[in-house]
Design a protein around this motif. Structure first.
Motif, PDB file in Angstrom:
ATOM      1  N   ILE A 116       0.658  -1.333   0.007  1.00 39.44           N
ATOM      2  CA  ILE A 116      -0.060  -0.050  -0.018  1.00 39.44           C
ATOM      3  C   ILE A 116       0.778   1.402  -0.050  1.00 39.44           C
ATOM      4  CG2 ILE A 116      -1.921  -1.099   1.129  1.00 39.44           C
ATOM      5  CD1 ILE A 116      -1.140   0.518   3.807  1.00 39.44           C
ATOM      6  N   GLY A 117       2.270   1.135   0.244  1.00 39.27           N
ATOM      7  CA  GLY A 117       3.089   2.275   0.158  1.00 39.27           C
ATOM      8  C   GLY A 117       2.789   3.217  -1.290  1.00 39.27           C
ATOM      9  N   VAL A 118       2.675   2.078  -2.537  1.00 39.05           N
ATOM     10  CA  VAL A 118       2.401   2.801  -3.583  1.00 39.05           C
ATOM     11  C   VAL A 118       1.013   3.640  -3.601  1.00 39.05           C
ATOM     12  CG1 VAL A 118       2.228   2.209  -6.178  1.00 39.05           C
ATOM     13  CG2 VAL A 118       3.575   0.862  -4.588  1.00 39.05           C
ATOM     14  N   ASP A 119      -0.068   2.963  -3.032  1.00 39.72           N
ATOM     15  CA  ASP A 119      -1.519   3.535  -3.279  1.00 39.72           C
ATOM     16  C   ASP A 119      -1.386   4.882  -2.412  1.00 39.72           C
ATOM     17  OD1 ASP A 119      -1.391   0.848  -3.339  1.00 39.72           O
ATOM     18  OD2 ASP A 119      -3.541   0.441  -3.155  1.00 39.72           O
ATOM     19  N   VAL A 120      -0.841   4.863  -1.212  1.00 40.30           N
ATOM     20  CA  VAL A 120      -0.957   6.040  -0.244  1.00 40.30           C
ATOM     21  C   VAL A 120      -0.251   7.173  -0.672  1.00 40.30           C
ATOM     22  CG1 VAL A 120      -1.941   4.625   1.716  1.00 40.30           C
ATOM     23  CG2 VAL A 120       0.509   5.153   1.439  1.00 40.30           C
ATOM     24  N   THR A 121       1.144   6.812  -1.118  1.00 45.09           N
ATOM     25  CA  THR A 121       1.755   8.003  -1.678  1.00 45.09           C
ATOM     26  C   THR A 121       1.220   8.608  -2.904  1.00 45.09           C
ATOM     27  OG1 THR A 121       3.600   6.483  -2.510  1.00 45.09           O
ATOM     28  CG2 THR A 121       3.864   7.337  -0.353  1.00 45.09           C
ATOM     29  N   ASP A 122       0.835   7.919  -3.782  1.00 44.28           N
ATOM     30  CA  ASP A 122       0.341   8.469  -5.103  1.00 44.28           C
ATOM     31  C   ASP A 122      -0.968   9.374  -4.688  1.00 44.28           C
ATOM     32  OD1 ASP A 122       1.811   7.429  -6.706  1.00 44.28           O
ATOM     33  OD2 ASP A 122       0.610   5.724  -7.501  1.00 44.28           O
ATOM     34  N   ALA A 123      -1.844   8.853  -3.834  1.00 48.16           N
ATOM     35  CA  ALA A 123      -3.241   9.581  -3.520  1.00 48.16           C
ATOM     36  C   ALA A 123      -2.720  10.955  -2.598  1.00 48.16           C
ATOM     37  CB  ALA A 123      -3.873   8.699  -2.268  1.00 48.16           C
ATOM     38  N   ALA A 124      -1.360  10.835  -1.654  1.00 51.01           N
ATOM     39  CA  ALA A 124      -1.102  11.918  -1.024  1.00 51.01           C
ATOM     40  C   ALA A 124      -0.356  12.971  -2.011  1.00 51.01           C
ATOM     41  CB  ALA A 124       0.030  11.394  -0.014  1.00 51.01           C
ATOM     42  N   ILE A 125       0.231  12.522  -3.239  1.00 52.55           N
ATOM     43  CA  ILE A 125       1.056  13.475  -3.844  1.00 52.55           C
ATOM     44  C   ILE A 125      -0.148  14.337  -4.548  1.00 52.55           C
ATOM     45  CG2 ILE A 125       2.286  13.550  -6.092  1.00 52.55           C
ATOM     46  CD1 ILE A 125       4.062  11.430  -4.863  1.00 52.55           C
ATOM     47  N   ALA A 126      -1.285  13.504  -5.047  1.00 50.41           N
ATOM     48  CA  ALA A 126      -2.195  14.357  -5.624  1.00 50.41           C
ATOM     49  C   ALA A 126      -2.817  15.302  -4.811  1.00 50.41           C
ATOM     50  CB  ALA A 126      -3.411  13.282  -5.858  1.00 50.41           C
ATOM     51  N   VAL A 127      -2.757  15.247  -3.447  1.00 47.73           N
ATOM     52  CA  VAL A 127      -3.363  16.159  -2.449  1.00 47.73           C
ATOM     53  C   VAL A 127      -2.259  17.389  -2.264  1.00 47.73           C
ATOM     54  CG1 VAL A 127      -3.908  16.661   0.114  1.00 47.73           C
ATOM     55  CG2 VAL A 127      -4.885  14.570  -1.294  1.00 47.73           C
ATOM     56  N   LEU A 128      -0.945  16.891  -2.188  1.00 49.92           N
ATOM     57  CA  LEU A 128       0.252  17.910  -2.253  1.00 49.92           C
ATOM     58  C   LEU A 128       0.131  18.941  -3.448  1.00 49.92           C
ATOM     59  CD1 LEU A 128       2.953  15.283  -0.638  1.00 49.92           C
ATOM     60  CD2 LEU A 128       2.023  17.394   0.455  1.00 49.92           C
ATOM     61  N   HIS A 129       0.013  18.353  -4.521  1.00 57.95           N
ATOM     62  CA  HIS A 129      -0.157  19.189  -5.563  1.00 57.95           C
ATOM     63  C   HIS A 129      -1.172  20.261  -5.602  1.00 57.95           C
ATOM     64  CE1 HIS A 129       3.258  17.809  -8.031  1.00 57.95           C
ATOM     65  NE2 HIS A 129       2.809  16.559  -8.181  1.00 57.95           N
ATOM     66  N   ALA A 130      -2.419  19.907  -5.083  1.00 63.50           N
ATOM     67  CA  ALA A 130      -3.727  20.755  -5.255  1.00 63.50           C
ATOM     68  C   ALA A 130      -3.213  21.601  -4.028  1.00 63.50           C
ATOM     69  CB  ALA A 130      -4.815  19.724  -4.659  1.00 63.50           C
ATOM     70  N   ALA A 131      -2.683  21.149  -3.111  1.00 62.53           N
ATOM     71  CA  ALA A 131      -2.537  22.327  -1.720  1.00 62.53           C
ATOM     72  C   ALA A 131      -1.467  23.419  -2.484  1.00 62.53           C
ATOM     73  CB  ALA A 131      -1.988  21.510  -0.521  1.00 62.53           C
ATOM     74  N   ALA A 132      -0.445  22.870  -3.205  1.00 67.57           N
ATOM     75  CA  ALA A 132       0.640  24.018  -3.715  1.00 67.57           C
ATOM     76  C   ALA A 132      -0.092  24.760  -4.742  1.00 67.57           C
ATOM     77  CB  ALA A 132       1.775  23.035  -4.393  1.00 67.57           C
ATOM     78  N   ARG A 133      -1.004  24.250  -5.604  1.00 64.10           N
ATOM     79  CA  ARG A 133      -1.443  25.164  -6.432  1.00 64.10           C
ATOM     80  C   ARG A 133      -2.512  26.360  -5.603  1.00 64.10           C
ATOM     81  NH1 ARG A 133      -2.428  20.671  -9.469  1.00 64.10           N
ATOM     82  NH2 ARG A 133      -4.241  20.017  -8.656  1.00 64.10           N
ATOM     83  N   ARG A 134      -3.137  25.818  -4.802  1.00 65.98           N
ATOM     84  CA  ARG A 134      -3.938  26.988  -3.843  1.00 65.98           C
ATOM     85  C   ARG A 134      -3.165  27.688  -3.097  1.00 65.98           C
ATOM     86  NH1 ARG A 134      -5.727  26.888   0.896  1.00 65.98           N
ATOM     87  NH2 ARG A 134      -7.784  27.606   1.544  1.00 65.98           N
ATOM     88  N   ALA A 135      -2.001  27.431  -2.755  1.00 68.28           N
ATOM     89  CA  ALA A 135      -1.488  28.313  -1.900  1.00 68.28           C
ATOM     90  C   ALA A 135      -0.441  29.235  -2.645  1.00 68.28           C
ATOM     91  CB  ALA A 135      -0.399  27.638  -0.933  1.00 68.28           C
ATOM     92  N   GLY A 136      -0.174  28.753  -3.840  1.00 71.62           N
ATOM     93  CA  GLY A 136       0.642  29.518  -4.841  1.00 71.62           C
ATOM     94  C   GLY A 136       2.067  29.742  -4.301  1.00 71.62           C
ATOM     95  N   GLY A 137       2.928  30.290  -5.426  1.00 73.70           N
ATOM     96  CA  GLY A 137       4.321  30.803  -4.709  1.00 73.70           C
ATOM     97  C   GLY A 137       5.313  29.626  -4.852  1.00 73.70           C
ATOM     98  N   PHE A 138       4.931  28.364  -5.093  1.00 75.14           N
ATOM     99  CA  PHE A 138       5.865  27.310  -4.954  1.00 75.14           C
ATOM    100  C   PHE A 138       5.280  26.101  -5.945  1.00 75.14           C
ATOM    101  CE2 PHE A 138       3.320  25.894  -1.521  1.00 75.14           C
ATOM    102  CZ  PHE A 138       3.473  24.648  -1.534  1.00 75.14           C
ATOM    103  N   GLN A 139       6.369  25.255  -6.252  1.00 77.32           N
ATOM    104  CA  GLN A 139       5.592  23.775  -6.689  1.00 77.32           C
ATOM    105  C   GLN A 139       6.682  22.807  -6.352  1.00 77.32           C
ATOM    106  OE1 GLN A 139       6.067  24.447 -11.107  1.00 77.32           O
ATOM    107  NE2 GLN A 139       8.224  24.460 -10.916  1.00 77.32           N
ATOM    108  N   LEU A 140       5.729  21.593  -6.297  1.00 73.90           N
ATOM    109  CA  LEU A 140       6.483  20.389  -5.874  1.00 73.90           C
ATOM    110  C   LEU A 140       7.027  19.446  -7.180  1.00 73.90           C
ATOM    111  CD1 LEU A 140       4.175  19.445  -3.099  1.00 73.90           C
ATOM    112  CD2 LEU A 140       6.300  20.552  -2.931  1.00 73.90           C
ATOM    113  N   GLU A 141       8.158  19.075  -7.252  1.00 69.25           N
ATOM    114  CA  GLU A 141       8.611  18.153  -8.415  1.00 69.25           C
ATOM    115  C   GLU A 141       9.047  16.999  -7.737  1.00 69.25           C
ATOM    116  OE1 GLU A 141      11.315  19.990 -11.302  1.00 69.25           O
ATOM    117  OE2 GLU A 141      12.428  18.126 -10.618  1.00 69.25           O
ATOM    118  N   PHE A 142       8.355  15.791  -8.033  1.00 74.53           N
ATOM    119  CA  PHE A 142       8.719  14.293  -7.645  1.00 74.53           C
ATOM    120  C   PHE A 142       9.379  13.713  -8.606  1.00 74.53           C
ATOM    121  CE2 PHE A 142       4.944  15.823  -5.158  1.00 74.53           C
ATOM    122  CZ  PHE A 142       5.416  15.271  -3.724  1.00 74.53           C
ATOM    123  N   THR A 143      10.369  12.902  -8.209  1.00 71.95           N
ATOM    124  CA  THR A 143      11.173  12.034  -9.063  1.00 71.95           C
ATOM    125  C   THR A 143      11.063  10.599  -8.347  1.00 71.95           C
ATOM    126  OG1 THR A 143      12.622  13.562  -9.303  1.00 71.95           O
ATOM    127  CG2 THR A 143      13.150  11.501 -10.056  1.00 71.95           C
TER     128      THR A 143
END
Ligand code: NAI
Ligand code: MG
Length: 350
Positions: free
Chosen positions: A14-41
């Protein structure tokens, strides 16, 4: 735009499922806050990688991770396919090589998630676990293997420097919270190691006169986590005691799937690692029902670490509102899938 670069190490199950889900939330939070972005490798290391390449991660995995601003981990391990001693090795090497000596594990109750304790107390504590030495140093041996006179020696190592930095970290954290620090000790029976912990606490306390301190033996603290958990604010513990106490702090707040953690290199000389407290849960892997909240809140801790405190706060508020509205995965008695719960949290952000 400011970019935070993150190594995404989903791991197994489930490490795969939960981090994929969390990254979607993190990107949404970054877009909403503005001023920074997240780049995942993404680094797909773990049991499946081992089945293909004969090792869990490439030989230079530390060098590959070092340039990143942080590591976002799901969970590693799938004991039916590969012994944990092999799969968990890179994680232990990451913690030690990057000197992530402060393991920070908040545990709190949520409106909408029943606390399993009688009287439904409100719990809001953080366990600071010394993460670099103590009982987990690789120091000992087994003698006369298999013989009746076989014996094992395993020595813990507690340094004044290691204890002091863990306690100071706890004091600084308590100053941002409810100004209470409790030391988990066992100086009645371990009269060298924990006597040193007690002594360092006594020496530091006057420098933090605005923080109320106490110390409790590990057995008493385990009982008090159940009997009066609302008392605790910041708890500082050795490596082993902190490991044990945080399964308990997770259990009393309503479920392992909710708890985040950070493995910090406070000097910022190497990347810190953020991960949910839970493991890879092979029993529910691939079913799409893992609770993503622990991973999402770990992501919020990562944003705090980057200084993106408004975005972090927004994520926590969205999680609170979503759980309070009764949305949940099956472990919380709900009916939502991992991605559906994450989508509710994204919607609550907006
Ligand atoms: P676990 O935490 O993976 O699972 C324990 C129980 O809690 C299972 O019934 C599981 O289904 C449930 N659970 C855990 N997380 C959940 C979530 N997010 N949503 C819903 N239910 C959840 O612990 P277990 O089974 O002892 O270990 C499985 C593997 O994970 C082992 O290989 C272990 O070594 C590894 N592990 C890895 C950790 C890490 O990567 N830091 C930490 C703890 C365990
Ligand atoms: Mg543990």
């Amino acid at each position: 735009m400011k970019t935070h670069r993150i190594a995404h190490y989903p791991g197994d199950g489930i490490g795969v499922d939960v981090t994929d889900a969390a990254i979607a939330v993190l990107h949404a939070a970054a877009r909403r806050a503005g001023g920074f972005q997240l780049e995942f490798t993404r680094f797909d290391w773990g049991v499946a990688y081992h089945e293909k390449h004969g090792r869990v991660a490439p030989a230079d995995f530390i060098a590959q991770l070092r340039p990143f601003d942080a590591i976002f981990l799901g969970a590693v391990g799938w004991p039916a396919r590969l012994p944990d001693g092999i799969t968990l090795r890179p994680l232990i090497e990451i913690r030690q090589t990057f000197d992530q000596w402060a393991c920070v594990r908040p545990a709190r109750t949520f409106t909408g998630v029943p606390c399993p304790l009688a009287g439904r107390p409100t719990i809001d504590m953080v366990v600071v676990r010394e993460n670099s030495e103590g009982e987990y140093v690789d120091n000992g041996g087994r003698f006369h293997p298999g013989a009746p006179e076989e014996f094992a020696v395993q020595s813990a190592l507690h340094t004044r420097r290691g204890i002091e930095r863990a306690l100071r970290f706890g004091f600084d954290l308590a100053r941002k919270r409810r100004h209470r620090l409790t030391l988990a000790t066992k100086s009645n029976a371990q009269r060298y190691a924990f006597a040193l912990w007690d002594e360092v606490l006594e020496q530091l306390a006057p420098q933090y006169a605005d923080v109320e301190t106490d110390k409790q033996h590990i057995d008493a603290i385990a009982m008090n986590f159940v009997r009066r958990p609302e008392f605790f604010d910041v708890v500082v513990a050795s490596n082993l005691f902190g490991d044990i106490l945080t399964d308990l702090s997770g259990a009393i707040t309503g479920g392992l799937g909710l708890n985040p953690s950070a493995n910090l290199n406070p000097e910022r000389r190497a990347p810190s690692l953020f991960e949910p407290v839970h493991g890879s849960a092979p029993d529910i892997a691939g079913k799409g029902i893992a609770n993503p909240v622990g991973a999402i809140l770990s992501g919020a801790m990562m944003l705090d670490w980057f200084g993106e405190v408004a975005a972090a706060r927004a994520i926590r508020a969205a999680v609170d509102a979503t759980l309070a509205a009764g949305h949940g995965t099956p472990d919380l008695g709900g009916r939502l899938s991992t991605t559906a719960l994450a989508e509710k949290i994204v919607a609550a952000l907006a």
